[in-house]
Design an enzyme around this catalytic site. Structure first.
Site, mmCIF file in Angstrom:
data_model
loop_
_atom_site.group_PDB
_atom_site.id
_atom_site.type_symbol
_atom_site.label_atom_id
_atom_site.label_comp_id
_atom_site.label_asym_id
_atom_site.label_seq_id
_atom_site.Cartn_x
_atom_site.Cartn_y
_atom_site.Cartn_z
ATOM 1 N N GLY A 1 0.833 -1.211 0.000
ATOM 2 C CA GLY A 1 0.000 0.000 0.000
ATOM 3 C C GLY A 1 0.864 1.256 0.000
ATOM 4 O O GLY A 1 0.700 2.151 -0.843
ATOM 5 N N HIS A 2 1.815 1.301 0.931
ATOM 6 C CA HIS A 2 2.738 2.444 0.971
ATOM 7 C C HIS A 2 3.510 2.559 -0.338
ATOM 8 O O HIS A 2 3.689 3.645 -0.886
ATOM 9 C CB HIS A 2 3.752 2.277 2.105
ATOM 10 C CG HIS A 2 3.163 2.220 3.485
ATOM 11 N ND1 HIS A 2 3.080 1.052 4.194
ATOM 12 C CD2 HIS A 2 2.637 3.178 4.274
ATOM 13 C CE1 HIS A 2 2.531 1.298 5.380
ATOM 14 N NE2 HIS A 2 2.240 2.580 5.455
ATOM 15 N N ARG B 1 -1.052 -2.854 10.618
ATOM 16 C CA ARG B 1 -1.604 -3.538 11.797
ATOM 17 C C ARG B 1 -1.964 -4.999 11.514
ATOM 18 O O ARG B 1 -2.297 -5.729 12.458
ATOM 19 C CB ARG B 1 -2.823 -2.779 12.319
ATOM 20 C CG ARG B 1 -2.452 -1.426 12.929
ATOM 21 C CD ARG B 1 -3.630 -0.762 13.621
ATOM 22 N NE ARG B 1 -3.201 0.354 14.465
ATOM 23 C CZ ARG B 1 -3.242 1.637 14.117
ATOM 24 N NH1 ARG B 1 -3.703 1.990 12.924
ATOM 25 N NH2 ARG B 1 -2.833 2.582 14.943
HETATM 26 P P1 AMP Z 1 0.098 4.631 7.475
HETATM 27 O O1 AMP Z 1 1.568 4.396 7.495
HETATM 28 O O2 AMP Z 1 -0.707 3.444 7.877
HETATM 29 O O3 AMP Z 1 -0.304 5.901 8.186
HETATM 30 O O4 AMP Z 1 -0.290 4.853 5.951
HETATM 31 C C1 AMP Z 1 0.395 5.817 5.182
HETATM 32 C C2 AMP Z 1 -0.379 6.032 3.918
HETATM 33 O O5 AMP Z 1 -0.503 4.798 3.227
HETATM 34 C C3 AMP Z 1 -1.808 6.539 4.185
HETATM 35 O O6 AMP Z 1 -2.129 7.534 3.227
HETATM 36 C C4 AMP Z 1 -2.624 5.307 3.991
HETATM 37 O O7 AMP Z 1 -3.951 5.573 3.557
HETATM 38 C C5 AMP Z 1 -1.849 4.589 2.912
HETATM 39 N N1 AMP Z 1 -2.197 3.175 2.930
HETATM 40 C C6 AMP Z 1 -2.159 2.330 3.990
HETATM 41 N N2 AMP Z 1 -2.598 1.101 3.651
HETATM 42 C C7 AMP Z 1 -2.933 1.177 2.343
HETATM 43 C C8 AMP Z 1 -3.465 0.244 1.402
HETATM 44 N N3 AMP Z 1 -3.745 -1.017 1.734
HETATM 45 N N4 AMP Z 1 -3.693 0.665 0.136
HETATM 46 C C9 AMP Z 1 -3.427 1.954 -0.207
HETATM 47 N N5 AMP Z 1 -2.922 2.873 0.619
HETATM 48 C C10 AMP Z 1 -2.681 2.500 1.882
#
Ligand code: AMP
Length: 281
Positions: free
Chosen positions: A36-37, A188
């Site tokens: 995702g990142h 998570r």
């Molecule tokens: P986080 O590190 O969880 O705060 O996520 C950082 C960025 O990655 C945020 O903009 C999230 O929405 C994005 N993100 C996290 N998981 C996913 C995913 N499965 N698909 C797309 N973007 C994601």
């Protein structure tokens, strides 16, 4: 790729790129990178001359009983993945660099932060998100910033932040990246044991069931939500919330007559998971 710890060093790197006429893209993250990142980073890479990724587990968006201390952290692995993905600057500040002694400002966005995750996690959550994102925008001054649709409410909040404060940045929402069995990728997910990992796939199935209901003409909220609830219940999941709302301002939606956001949150095993789908009319 350079790993940078201070606001001054980020600003210097960005100023240098700007002097060469480069477009600056920012990807805010809390680390523990997954696909995702990396999808956000790739999109930023495709559209920018300088790609800045921030890696900061922001304490102000965590509640007292949440997983701040347990949140997965592995900067070395993240740095390797970021380097491979073509990141130019990895901004990984200490907490004291972001919130120095005497820090006293909070950005509160009313009307859209009290519902969904704001209702469950409390108002501090999106206050913390808005405040740290505003700081990142002030530090990096990017042309574009990339966020995942996975955190749908966060995107609504960030869009309102830049609109209300006239922050000149383009907000890019990137599609949700999923595991092969449909589970939305999340840092998570490492909290899930085998049983919970299997149970967690019900979230995506519930969203698909709702989508199928709409496709079959059952567009009223009660029918849409019933279809999703049935799928969750079959896996023994009672959601924290399962709601149909406007993707623009999070107002409740009674009938899917235009694109509507179906958002779900649930505790599965030791993890709190969120997922969502835009249902097309
Ligand atoms: P986080 O590190 O969880 O705060 O996520 C950082 C960025 O990655 C945020 O903009 C999230 O929405 C994005 N993100 C996290 N998981 C996913 C995913 N499965 N698909 C797309 N973007 C994601």
């Amino acid at each position: 790729m350079r790993i940078v710890r201070t606001v001054a060093d980020v600003r210097a790197a960005v100023a240098d790129a700007r002097s060469r006429g480069e477009i600056v893209g920012l990807v805010p993250t809390m680390g523990a990178f997954h696909e995702g990142h990396l999808s956000l980073i790739r999109q930023a890479r495709a559209e920018s001359g300088l790609v800045v990724v921030s890696l900061f587990v922001n304490p102000t968006q965590f509640g007292a009983n949440e997983d701040l201390s347990a949140y997965p952290r592995d900067e070395e692995r993240d740095a390797a993945l970021a380097r491979d993905a073509g990141v130019d600057i990895l901004f990984a500040p200490a907490v004291g660099e972001v919130y120095p002694d005497g820090f006293a400002t909070t950005i509160h966005i009313s009307g859209i932060t009290e519902v969904l995750c704001g209702a469950v996690r409390g108002p501090h959550h999106f206050d913390g998100v808005a405040t740290v994102v505003a700081k990142l925008f002030a530090i990096v001054a990017p042309d574009a910033a990339y966020f995942g649709q996975k955190d749908a409410q966060q995107i609504v909040v960030v869009r309102r932040l830049v609109r209300d404060l006239d922050i000149p940045v383009r907000i890019v929402a990137c599609p949700i990246v999923r595991e092969a069995d449909g589970l939305a990728m999340s840092s998570r997910n490492v909290y899930l044991d085998a049983e919970a990992r299997a149970q967690a796939t019900a979230l995506n199935r519930a969203l698909s069931a709702a989508e199928a209901a709409v496709a079959a003409g059952r567009t009223d909220a009660a029918s849409v939500l019933a279809a999703a609830h049935a799928e969750l219940a079959a896996s023994g999941i009672v959601p924290e919330y399962l709601e149909l709302r406007s993707p623009d301002d999070l107002r409740p939606v009674d009938v899917v007559a235009r694109p509507a956001l179906l958002a779900v949150a649930a505790r599965v095993g030791r993890a709190r998971l969120i997922d969502n789908r835009i249902l097309e009319a």
